[in-house]
Design an enzyme around this catalytic site. Structure first.
Site, PDB file in Angstrom:
ATOM      1  N   ASP A 101       0.855  -1.180   0.000  1.00 32.32           N
ATOM      2  CA  ASP A 101       0.000   0.000   0.000  1.00 32.32           C
ATOM      3  C   ASP A 101       0.898   1.240   0.000  1.00 32.32           C
ATOM      4  O   ASP A 101       2.100   1.151   0.310  1.00 32.32           O
ATOM      5  CB  ASP A 101      -0.897  -0.042   1.245  1.00 32.32           C
ATOM      6  CG  ASP A 101      -1.984   1.025   1.204  1.00 32.32           C
ATOM      7  OD1 ASP A 101      -2.448   1.358   0.104  1.00 32.32           O
ATOM      8  OD2 ASP A 101      -2.355   1.530   2.281  1.00 32.32           O
ATOM      9  N   ASP A 112      -0.216   5.069   0.939  1.00 29.83           N
ATOM     10  CA  ASP A 112      -0.438   5.989   2.056  1.00 29.83           C
ATOM     11  C   ASP A 112      -0.474   5.227   3.374  1.00 29.83           C
ATOM     12  O   ASP A 112      -1.180   4.226   3.519  1.00 29.83           O
ATOM     13  CB  ASP A 112      -1.752   6.755   1.859  1.00 29.83           C
ATOM     14  CG  ASP A 112      -1.673   7.706   0.666  1.00 29.83           C
ATOM     15  OD1 ASP A 112      -0.828   8.605   0.688  1.00 29.83           O
ATOM     16  OD2 ASP A 112      -2.445   7.516  -0.288  1.00 29.83           O
ATOM     17  N   LYS A 137      -9.685  -2.691  -3.028  1.00 31.16           N
ATOM     18  CA  LYS A 137      -9.611  -3.339  -1.726  1.00 31.16           C
ATOM     19  C   LYS A 137     -10.852  -2.987  -0.893  1.00 31.16           C
ATOM     20  O   LYS A 137     -11.301  -1.846  -0.950  1.00 31.16           O
ATOM     21  CB  LYS A 137      -8.354  -2.867  -0.974  1.00 31.16           C
ATOM     22  CG  LYS A 137      -7.042  -3.210  -1.659  1.00 31.16           C
ATOM     23  CD  LYS A 137      -5.856  -2.665  -0.885  1.00 31.16           C
ATOM     24  CE  LYS A 137      -5.795  -1.167  -0.899  1.00 31.16           C
ATOM     25  NZ  LYS A 137      -4.618  -0.603  -0.225  1.00 31.16           N
ATOM     26  N   ASP A 177      -1.545  -0.993   5.941  1.00 27.73           N
ATOM     27  CA  ASP A 177      -1.710  -0.365   7.248  1.00 27.73           C
ATOM     28  C   ASP A 177      -3.136  -0.482   7.769  1.00 27.73           C
ATOM     29  O   ASP A 177      -3.457   0.057   8.816  1.00 27.73           O
ATOM     30  CB  ASP A 177      -1.303   1.116   7.188  1.00 27.73           C
ATOM     31  CG  ASP A 177      -2.283   1.957   6.380  1.00 27.73           C
ATOM     32  OD1 ASP A 177      -2.744   1.478   5.321  1.00 27.73           O
ATOM     33  OD2 ASP A 177      -2.589   3.095   6.800  1.00 27.73           O
TER      34      ASP A 177
END
Length: 266
Positions: free
Chosen positions: A14, A16, A185, A210
């Site tokens: 990922d 960010d 996602k 995250d």
């Protein structure tokens, strides 16, 4: 079965909260990207945001001090375009969105139209218009299939949360009674299309994220080695809310930078 970290040959990560945080690089991110290049490990940087093209995102990452070429970036817009091209080559779409999804669909051979489109595609935008939403509702009511690039209800900004794709999709669902097919996602299809892009297989691919509710659950469902980092959304109390666990929980991507692979399986 997801590989142990030492068996991972390809990585999905990922963006960010993992590599960058509010346009600043996460410590260790540049070193990890360089490590993958030095080891010849294929990788893709993933984002659910469908506003920007890979070229835009590559430039943004470069300004943050991270060297990621555009061919190493996979967005929910690209995944949506790949899915629709597979479903209906040369199809047509009415799109609510910006350059990321519009460019991806054009390059996939789709025609943009407001007249009886095969699909209504809703992506991220900062310029939602009542007129466009009304048009989408009427087209879906007349039989166009309803597709959404990602389910995120809100997005971040310096002033606070912004309504995002999922919120607009909910409005359209309420008005039409039709639920969209969501490509990004936590749909594991996002990861499968990314793996297809780099010729990877689930048995030897790792995913770094995250968020438990998107990155980790989709990674588990796609059969990947899952790594959760604590530099973004999730913390230990958040992790406890879910009935599933990633293969590894690390403080940050800096913990993946090493000269020798170090196993720290849970």
């Amino acid at each position: 079965m997801a590989a142990k970290r030492s068996e991972v040959e390809c990585w999905l990560t990922d963006m960010d909260g993992v590599l960058v945080h509010e346009n600043s690089p996460v410590p260790g991110a540049a070193e990890l990207l360089q490590q993958w290049r030095d080891q010849g490990k294929p990788f893709l940087v993933l984002t659910n945001n469908s506003i920007f093209t890979p070229r835009d995102l590559s430039a943004r990452l470069r300004s943050s001090g991270l060297d990621v070429p555009e061919e190493s970036i996979w967005t929910s817009a690209l995944a949506t375009a790949a899915f629709l091209k597979d479903q209906m080559p040369g199809g047509s779409a009415f799109v609510i969105g910006e350059a990321g999804i519009l460019t991806a669909l054009h390059e996939a051979g789709f025609i943009m139209t407001e007249t009886n489109p095969d699909y209504v595609v809703v992506g991220e935008t900062r310029n939602y218009s009542f007129e466009a939403i009304t048009k989408a509702i009427r087209l879906i009511g007349n039989g166009s299939r309803f597709i959404v690039t990602n389910p995120d209800a809100t997005g971040p900004s310096t002033e606070g949360p912004l309504p995002a794709t999922g919120a607009i999709a909910a409005l359209i669902t309420k008005a039409t009674g039709k639920h969209p097919y969501v490509v990004g996602k936590p749909n594991p299809m996002m990861f499968r299309s990314a793996m297809n892009r780099i010729g990877a297989h689930s048995e030897n691919t790792g995913m770094i994220g995250d968020r438990m509710d998107t990155d980790v659950v989709a990674g588990i469902e796609a059969g990947l080695h899952t790594v959760l980092v604590l530099t973004g959304i999730s913390d230990q109390s958040e992790i406890q809310k879910y009935p599933f666990r990633p293969n590894e929980i690390l403080n940050s991507v800096a913990d993946l930078v090493s000269h020798e692979p170090v196993e720290s399986e849970l």
